[in-house]
Design a protein around this motif. Structure first.
Motif, short mmCIF file in Angstrom:
data_model
loop_
_atom_site.label_atom_id
_atom_site.label_comp_id
_atom_site.label_asym_id
_atom_site.label_seq_id
_atom_site.Cartn_x
_atom_site.Cartn_y
_atom_site.Cartn_z
N THR A 109 1.08 -1.33 0.10
CA THR A 109 -0.10 0.04 0.08
C THR A 109 1.05 1.39 0.03
O THR A 109 1.79 1.42 0.95
CB THR A 109 -0.94 0.07 1.21
OG1 THR A 109 -1.67 -1.03 1.16
CG2 THR A 109 -1.87 1.36 1.20
N ALA A 110 0.81 1.91 -1.05
CA ALA A 110 1.39 3.24 -1.08
C ALA A 110 0.49 4.43 -0.38
O ALA A 110 -0.51 4.44 -0.39
CB ALA A 110 1.84 3.56 -2.51
N ILE A 111 1.43 5.26 0.41
CA ILE A 111 0.65 6.05 1.06
C ILE A 111 1.60 7.44 0.82
O ILE A 111 2.65 7.82 0.66
CB ILE A 111 0.93 5.91 2.80
CG1 ILE A 111 0.53 4.81 3.14
CG2 ILE A 111 0.25 6.91 3.40
CD1 ILE A 111 0.79 4.20 4.06
N VAL A 112 0.71 8.55 0.35
CA VAL A 112 1.14 9.94 0.14
C VAL A 112 0.75 10.82 1.28
O VAL A 112 -0.49 11.11 1.28
CB VAL A 112 0.67 10.37 -1.11
CG1 VAL A 112 1.09 11.85 -1.40
CG2 VAL A 112 1.15 9.60 -2.21
N ASP A 113 1.47 11.33 2.10
CA ASP A 113 1.20 12.24 3.39
C ASP A 113 1.49 13.59 2.67
O ASP A 113 2.57 13.74 1.96
CB ASP A 113 1.86 12.14 4.27
CG ASP A 113 1.50 10.89 5.16
OD1 ASP A 113 0.34 10.64 5.03
OD2 ASP A 113 2.51 10.34 5.77
N TRP A 114 0.71 14.68 2.90
CA TRP A 114 1.10 16.04 2.41
C TRP A 114 0.84 17.10 3.48
O TRP A 114 -0.06 16.76 4.36
CB TRP A 114 0.24 16.15 1.02
CG TRP A 114 -1.29 16.25 1.43
CD1 TRP A 114 -1.81 15.21 1.04
CD2 TRP A 114 -2.23 17.31 1.74
NE1 TRP A 114 -3.52 15.52 1.30
CE2 TRP A 114 -3.50 16.74 1.60
CE3 TRP A 114 -1.85 18.66 2.03
CZ2 TRP A 114 -4.30 17.23 2.07
CZ3 TRP A 114 -3.09 19.54 2.36
CH2 TRP A 114 -4.38 18.98 2.61
N HIS A 115 1.58 18.33 3.23
CA HIS A 115 1.36 19.27 4.23
C HIS A 115 1.50 20.43 3.45
O HIS A 115 2.71 20.75 2.84
CB HIS A 115 2.62 19.20 5.27
CG HIS A 115 2.52 20.46 6.16
ND1 HIS A 115 1.51 20.71 7.21
CD2 HIS A 115 3.01 21.83 6.12
CE1 HIS A 115 1.54 21.70 7.84
NE2 HIS A 115 2.72 22.50 7.23
N ASN A 116 0.43 21.35 3.42
CA ASN A 116 0.72 22.69 2.67
C ASN A 116 1.33 23.58 3.56
O ASN A 116 0.84 23.97 4.62
CB ASN A 116 -0.69 23.10 2.45
CG ASN A 116 -0.84 24.41 1.48
OD1 ASN A 116 -0.07 25.41 1.63
ND2 ASN A 116 -1.77 24.40 0.38
#
Length: 157
Positions: A90-97
């Protein structure tokens, strides 16, 4: 009907269809900016599995929803360097603006069964549409198993 008449009718029909297709396409395509999330090396589910996961995509400055990134995640999952159809992760993309402080996480399963038994013609694929809002956004690509870090920052419009 003679072959000459049939030829004329075919030529006229071809020109008419070409004109119709030309008139139906937009005058200018949507602008986009290609982006990528660097490769991460990871363990994978399945006997002896490991591999690489990365993402490629686009940011659309004039898109329908401001601050949207569309990514295609790709995973080569292997056993001893040979692609193995029973591997998954499972690929996970965490993001923070960084401009607004908003953050989030999205994931996609890069599962077994993509390709032919005992050999793949291409990597496992999964798609994500992430709405981060406009600004400088930091993306972290990871998986649900041990992996190397993959962090990148780019502007989202």
């Amino acid at each position: 009907m003679s072959y000459r008449q049939l030829g004329k009718i075919s030529a006229i029909t071809t020109v008419a269809i070409a004109a119709l297709i030309g008139a139906s396409t937009p005058a200018a395509a949507s602008n986009y900016i290609p982006v990528s999330l660097p490769l991460t090396t990871t363990g994978a589910h399945g006997l002896g599995c490991s591999g690489d996961v990365w993402a490629e995509g686009n940011v659309y400055p004039d898109g329908d929803v401001p601050g949207t990134v569309i990514l295609q995640l790709k995973g080569w999952l292997k056993v001893l360097g040979v692609p193995a159809p029973w591997c998954s992760v499972t690929a996970i993309v965490d993001w923070h603006n960084n401009d607004t402080g908003a953050s989030g996480s999205d994931s996609v399963f890069l599962g077994s069964g993509n390709g032919f038994p005992f050999w793949w013609g291409g990597p496992q694929l999964g798609n994500l549409r992430i709405v981060t809002g406009p600004g400088q956004v930091t993306f972290t690509l990871q998986t649900d198993l041990p992996h190397s870090p993959s962090v990148t920052t780019f502007a989202v419009y």
